[in-house]
Motif scaffolding. Sequence first.
Motif, PDB file in Angstrom:
ATOM      1  N   GLU A 101       0.654  -1.347  -0.064  1.00  0.00           N
ATOM      2  CA  GLU A 101       0.059  -0.119   0.080  1.00  0.00           C
ATOM      3  C   GLU A 101       0.949   1.231  -0.026  1.00  0.00           C
ATOM      4  N   VAL A 102       0.473   2.341  -0.661  1.00  0.00           N
ATOM      5  CA  VAL A 102       1.185   3.579  -0.802  1.00  0.00           C
ATOM      6  C   VAL A 102       0.227   4.671  -0.253  1.00  0.00           C
ATOM      7  N   TYR A 103       0.611   5.197   0.904  1.00  0.00           N
ATOM      8  CA  TYR A 103       0.055   6.401   1.549  1.00  0.00           C
ATOM      9  C   TYR A 103       0.633   7.576   1.361  1.00  0.00           C
ATOM     10  N   GLY A 104      -0.140   8.802   1.509  1.00  0.00           N
ATOM     11  CA  GLY A 104       0.327  10.087   1.639  1.00  0.00           C
ATOM     12  C   GLY A 104       0.493  10.399   2.974  1.00  0.00           C
ATOM     13  N   PRO A 105       1.391  11.388   3.403  1.00  0.00           N
ATOM     14  CA  PRO A 105       1.611  11.894   4.552  1.00  0.00           C
ATOM     15  C   PRO A 105       0.379  12.029   5.689  1.00  0.00           C
ATOM     16  N   GLU A 106      -0.636  12.590   4.983  1.00  0.00           N
ATOM     17  CA  GLU A 106      -2.003  12.790   6.035  1.00  0.00           C
ATOM     18  C   GLU A 106      -2.396  11.356   6.400  1.00  0.00           C
ATOM     19  N   GLY A 110      -2.497  10.040  10.046  1.00  0.00           N
ATOM     20  CA  GLY A 110      -3.745   9.789  10.875  1.00  0.00           C
ATOM     21  C   GLY A 110      -3.753   8.202  11.198  1.00  0.00           C
ATOM     22  N   ALA A 111      -3.344   7.183  10.418  1.00  0.00           N
ATOM     23  CA  ALA A 111      -3.202   5.779  10.793  1.00  0.00           C
ATOM     24  C   ALA A 111      -2.140   5.531  12.048  1.00  0.00           C
ATOM     25  N   MET A 112      -1.363   6.343  11.988  1.00  0.00           N
ATOM     26  CA  MET A 112      -0.157   6.206  12.937  1.00  0.00           C
ATOM     27  C   MET A 112      -0.793   6.944  14.302  1.00  0.00           C
ATOM     28  N   ALA A 113      -1.503   8.153  14.223  1.00  0.00           N
ATOM     29  CA  ALA A 113      -1.917   8.558  15.345  1.00  0.00           C
ATOM     30  C   ALA A 113      -3.102   7.651  16.208  1.00  0.00           C
ATOM     31  N   MET A 165       7.204  14.837   7.790  1.00  0.00           N
ATOM     32  CA  MET A 165       6.186  13.930   8.316  1.00  0.00           C
ATOM     33  C   MET A 165       6.056  14.107   9.828  1.00  0.00           C
ATOM     34  N   SER A 166       6.921  14.876  10.355  1.00  0.00           N
ATOM     35  CA  SER A 166       6.660  15.428  12.126  1.00  0.00           C
ATOM     36  C   SER A 166       5.615  16.492  12.054  1.00  0.00           C
ATOM     37  N   TYR A 167       5.734  17.229  11.096  1.00  0.00           N
ATOM     38  CA  TYR A 167       4.685  18.235  11.019  1.00  0.00           C
ATOM     39  C   TYR A 167       3.298  17.689  10.535  1.00  0.00           C
ATOM     40  N   GLU A 168       3.237  16.687   9.858  1.00  0.00           N
ATOM     41  CA  GLU A 168       2.071  16.360   9.663  1.00  0.00           C
ATOM     42  C   GLU A 168       1.339  15.382  10.604  1.00  0.00           C
ATOM     43  N   PHE A 169       2.327  14.727  11.289  1.00  0.00           N
ATOM     44  CA  PHE A 169       1.842  13.668  12.543  1.00  0.00           C
ATOM     45  C   PHE A 169       1.265  14.925  13.648  1.00  0.00           C
ATOM     46  N   ARG A 170       1.830  15.936  13.954  1.00  0.00           N
ATOM     47  CA  ARG A 170       1.465  16.905  14.963  1.00  0.00           C
ATOM     48  C   ARG A 170       0.121  17.463  14.537  1.00  0.00           C
ATOM     49  N   ARG A 171       0.245  17.882  13.215  1.00  0.00           N
ATOM     50  CA  ARG A 171      -1.143  18.706  12.618  1.00  0.00           C
ATOM     51  C   ARG A 171      -2.217  17.600  12.716  1.00  0.00           C
ATOM     52  N   THR A 172      -2.088  16.348  12.609  1.00  0.00           N
ATOM     53  CA  THR A 172      -3.035  15.543  12.338  1.00  0.00           C
ATOM     54  C   THR A 172      -3.550  14.918  13.901  1.00  0.00           C
ATOM     55  N   SER A 173      -2.748  14.689  14.848  1.00  0.00           N
ATOM     56  CA  SER A 173      -2.910  14.784  16.061  1.00  0.00           C
ATOM     57  C   SER A 173      -3.703  15.749  16.846  1.00  0.00           C
ATOM     58  N   ASP A 174      -3.293  16.983  16.685  1.00  0.00           N
ATOM     59  CA  ASP A 174      -3.553  18.235  17.455  1.00  0.00           C
ATOM     60  C   ASP A 174      -5.103  18.385  16.845  1.00  0.00           C
ATOM     61  N   ALA A 175      -5.319  17.966  15.698  1.00  0.00           N
ATOM     62  CA  ALA A 175      -6.881  18.364  14.944  1.00  0.00           C
ATOM     63  C   ALA A 175      -7.677  17.218  15.368  1.00  0.00           C
TER      64      ALA A 175
END
Length: 269
Positions: A101-106, A110-113, A165-175
């Motif tokens: 599977e190939v995912y984008g950053p968001e 989201g899956a990791m969060a 990727m760190s920014y995207e994880f933080r953004r996804t988690s915070d939101a």
Amino acid sequence: MAGTDSSQPINLAPTPAIILCEPQLGENIGSAARAMANFGLWDLRLVSPRDGWPNEKAVAAASKADHVLERVTVYDTLEAAIADLTLVYATTARSRDMQKEVYGPEEASGAMAAHIAGGKKAGLLFGRERWGLLNDEVAMADAIVTLPVEAAFASLNIAQAVLLMSYEFRRTSDAGRALPFEVEHEPAPRTELVGLFEHLEGVLDQSGFFTTEVKKPSMVNNLRTALTRGRFSSQEIRTLRGVISSIDRRHERPNPNRQKPQKPGQPKD
């Protein structure tokens, strides 16, 4: 960007592990640590860093991301670095000859969060400065994460990729928009999956399955990719290893019904 408030306590909430495979430059390790600290990540793992660890150039480039550097762990192999993780993504801009599977950053963030929110551990693999991840390293991951870069100039510095990727994880988690990532069971730790790989490949080696050494690496990668996609539980891995052991014993046990070849000139019974 200035504005660090050193009076604020360091937050060590669960976040993905960042795994750098054979990083070459201390400056890149330090810059990656700084990027992680900017967005609340702190678990940095190094696989066979070329210039060893600790590294003075990494300290200088980290710009006081000391809480990340102090917790750096170093491993001889990728298998050891991801042994305690139950979700692993490989970051790469190149297409790979394997069914993953190939995912984008968001989507990946989201899956990791969601995975981490469930009390489990996740990690992101990053490759070498010059040529990224090897195919056998990508084969160890559950899926691929590809950043939406310009195809004609897709190569990112390691620290840049870690930053994004760190920014995207933080953004996804915070939101609070972690995407659902539900499984019917607890996936086995990566160390148990690696044990399954090695057990199966050892038996296949002995049985002559790998007919040519040239094709063996790609065949191994395809097997590992297929087995990783199953996201087996610990019980399922134990069952599979029991099946492999049973087949191995049967292969070694002589068959009493099999006729022995006759020697030349030997009379028939």
